[in-house]
Every structure is written in C-alpha cells, then in structure tokens.
Design a protein around this motif. Sequence first.
Motif, mmCIF file in Angstrom:
data_model
loop_
_atom_site.group_PDB
_atom_site.id
_atom_site.type_symbol
_atom_site.label_atom_id
_atom_site.label_comp_id
_atom_site.label_asym_id
_atom_site.label_seq_id
_atom_site.Cartn_x
_atom_site.Cartn_y
_atom_site.Cartn_z
ATOM 1 N N GLU A 170 3.019 5.526 14.270
ATOM 2 C CA GLU A 170 2.705 6.951 14.389
ATOM 3 C C GLU A 170 1.210 7.196 14.567
ATOM 4 N N LEU A 171 0.398 6.264 14.078
ATOM 5 C CA LEU A 171 -1.053 6.368 14.235
ATOM 6 C C LEU A 171 -1.512 5.824 15.591
ATOM 7 N N GLY A 172 -0.549 5.465 16.432
ATOM 8 C CA GLY A 172 -0.874 5.066 17.808
ATOM 9 C C GLY A 172 -1.203 3.606 18.007
ATOM 10 N N LEU A 173 -0.853 2.770 17.032
ATOM 11 C CA LEU A 173 -1.163 1.340 17.128
ATOM 12 C C LEU A 173 0.097 0.513 17.336
ATOM 13 N N ARG A 174 -0.031 -0.513 18.150
ATOM 14 C CA ARG A 174 1.061 -1.463 18.349
ATOM 15 C C ARG A 174 0.811 -2.667 17.449
ATOM 16 N N ILE A 175 1.807 -3.049 16.676
ATOM 17 C CA ILE A 175 1.661 -4.169 15.749
ATOM 18 C C ILE A 175 1.893 -5.476 16.497
ATOM 19 N N ILE A 176 0.966 -6.407 16.313
ATOM 20 C CA ILE A 176 1.042 -7.706 16.968
ATOM 21 C C ILE A 176 1.233 -8.789 15.919
ATOM 22 N N GLN A 177 2.340 -9.516 16.042
ATOM 23 C CA GLN A 177 2.534 -10.712 15.235
ATOM 24 C C GLN A 177 2.211 -11.916 16.123
ATOM 25 N N TRP A 178 2.657 -13.074 15.756
ATOM 26 C CA TRP A 178 2.379 -14.295 16.504
ATOM 27 C C TRP A 178 3.582 -15.210 16.358
ATOM 28 N N ASP A 179 3.700 -16.166 17.230
ATOM 29 C CA ASP A 179 4.801 -17.121 17.094
ATOM 30 C C ASP A 179 4.296 -18.529 16.827
ATOM 31 N N GLU A 224 9.446 -1.487 6.601
ATOM 32 C CA GLU A 224 9.874 -0.622 7.694
ATOM 33 C C GLU A 224 9.115 0.702 7.680
ATOM 34 N N SER A 225 8.872 1.247 6.487
ATOM 35 C CA SER A 225 8.145 2.516 6.405
ATOM 36 C C SER A 225 6.696 2.348 6.850
ATOM 37 N N ALA A 226 6.076 1.214 6.501
ATOM 38 C CA ALA A 226 4.692 0.966 6.918
ATOM 39 C C ALA A 226 4.606 0.811 8.435
ATOM 40 N N ILE A 227 5.572 0.124 9.012
ATOM 41 C CA ILE A 227 5.579 -0.057 10.468
ATOM 42 C C ILE A 227 5.641 1.295 11.169
ATOM 43 N N LYS A 228 6.459 2.202 10.631
ATOM 44 C CA LYS A 228 6.573 3.538 11.231
ATOM 45 C C LYS A 228 5.242 4.283 11.165
ATOM 46 N N ILE A 229 4.553 4.170 10.030
ATOM 47 C CA ILE A 229 3.256 4.833 9.875
ATOM 48 C C ILE A 229 2.246 4.275 10.873
ATOM 49 N N ILE A 230 2.208 2.967 10.982
ATOM 50 C CA ILE A 230 1.253 2.320 11.895
ATOM 51 C C ILE A 230 1.513 2.768 13.331
ATOM 52 N N LEU A 255 0.827 -1.211 0.000
ATOM 53 C CA LEU A 255 0.000 0.000 0.000
ATOM 54 C C LEU A 255 0.858 1.257 0.000
ATOM 55 N N SER A 256 0.364 2.311 -0.651
ATOM 56 C CA SER A 256 1.024 3.609 -0.565
ATOM 57 C C SER A 256 0.842 4.145 0.854
ATOM 58 N N PRO A 257 1.671 5.103 1.265
ATOM 59 C CA PRO A 257 1.476 5.676 2.604
ATOM 60 C C PRO A 257 0.055 6.210 2.814
ATOM 61 N N GLU A 258 -0.478 6.878 1.790
ATOM 62 C CA GLU A 258 -1.832 7.419 1.899
ATOM 63 C C GLU A 258 -2.866 6.297 1.988
ATOM 64 N N GLY A 259 -2.671 5.253 1.183
ATOM 65 C CA GLY A 259 -3.587 4.117 1.197
ATOM 66 C C GLY A 259 -3.565 3.383 2.522
ATOM 67 N N LEU A 260 -2.378 3.224 3.080
ATOM 68 C CA LEU A 260 -2.239 2.550 4.366
ATOM 69 C C LEU A 260 -2.940 3.335 5.470
ATOM 70 N N LYS A 261 -2.703 4.639 5.496
ATOM 71 C CA LYS A 261 -3.342 5.473 6.514
ATOM 72 C C LYS A 261 -4.864 5.394 6.400
ATOM 73 N N ALA A 262 -5.364 5.427 5.169
ATOM 74 C CA ALA A 262 -6.812 5.352 4.964
ATOM 75 C C ALA A 262 -7.365 4.024 5.471
ATOM 76 N N GLN A 263 -6.700 2.915 5.150
ATOM 77 C CA GLN A 263 -7.159 1.590 5.590
ATOM 78 C C GLN A 263 -7.244 1.512 7.115
ATOM 79 N N ILE A 264 -6.252 2.084 7.775
ATOM 80 C CA ILE A 264 -6.211 2.034 9.242
ATOM 81 C C ILE A 264 -7.259 2.965 9.846
ATOM 82 N N LEU A 265 -7.289 4.212 9.378
ATOM 83 C CA LEU A 265 -8.166 5.208 9.994
ATOM 84 C C LEU A 265 -9.641 4.938 9.728
ATOM 85 N N TRP A 266 -9.983 4.414 8.547
ATOM 86 C CA TRP A 266 -11.379 4.045 8.284
ATOM 87 C C TRP A 266 -11.838 2.963 9.268
#
Length: 202
Positions: free
Chosen positions: A108-117, A100-106, A56-67
Amino acid sequence: CDMDVINFLREKNIPAALFMGGKWMRTHARRVKQIMTAKNCEIANHNWSHGNCALLSPEGLKAQILWTQAEYELLREEAKLDDIQSVPTLFRLPYGRSSESAIKIINELGLRIIQWDVAAEAGDNSNMKRAKKSAIRVANMTRPGSILLFHANLVPKGTINLLREVVNILQSRGYEFVKVSELLEMGEPEVTWDGYFTKPGD
C-alpha cells in the motif's frame, strides 16, 4: 559498508540492487550520495533500523519504511541528482521475515517486496579456497531469473572473494546481470505471501 564490494560492482559494471537501512543512510550520508551516482546500482528500502516486519506494529512498520524513503529523498536532493529515481520502489524484508498484514502495508505504501532464491553467503569466505568452493555451490543453485543475496556490511567476512568468483563462473556460463527492477519487467515474477530466508515458510 564493504566498499570493495561496491567498487567491484562499479569496475565490472555489474548491475545490483542495494537495499539500505534509513538509519545507516543517515549516518553514512556521504557514502550513500557517492553510491547514488553509480549508474549500475539502484538503491532500495530495507527499513529504518532493520526492524522485523513480522513483529512490528502497523504504525511502527509504516514509520520504518517512510523514514527510510524520506532519508533517501533528502540525500538525493542534497546531491542534486534529479536524474535518478525520486524514491525507492523496491523493499527487502529484514531477516526475510514478514506477515500477510505487513506485506499489505508495504504494498500500500507503493513498494514491491523482493525476496531471493539464492542465499549466496554461508559463512566466512576470507580463505580463497573456501570462496572458490562456495562459488561453485552458488553458481550451481543459480538459474535464469535468479536473485542472489549478498551482503556489503562486512558480515560475514570475505564476501568480495565470493562475489568475484561467482561473477566469473556465471559469466563463463553465459549469464548476464540486470537490476532487479529490470528483471521484474522481463517475465512473470514468482509470488509468495510468506516471508522466508531460503524457502517460503521457513
């Protein structure tokens, strides 16, 4: 949504984080509002339409999250649930993929990214014999602090069978279940800058 999974979690009071797509939340608003009332579950962000964060583009990613955040806020307000979190604070990467850039955006939007093991499902578990065998595999991969990935969207089939067996085995081994947000407060989380499905960098 596989309500057998949701109902099992509720009946057994098993804490769980449910990562939901915003588009799905909109089309299944009544069901989401029911799930919001379950004290053992926390709802988290899984992008609007399961968009791959690595593409996703930075704008597209932000939109997906914020919507998705906005849809949650709207449903919470409609359900008059002032006693639950005002917005999701956790995020799961669709497909486990990112950059890495997407992780920074996420972040910055106040979300913690959760993966799994532990990716629990590895095919159809409709057959109970297979589900029992798969559950032993999953339980043997689990360690204290593990995050287990299951799906409640009927793909693959038989998740409820596998989930029941895994819970039984882990509880018999002395494991207790907590919400992901609670788990994060119990120790130092393992951190990686790679998106992944079963291991960093895959």
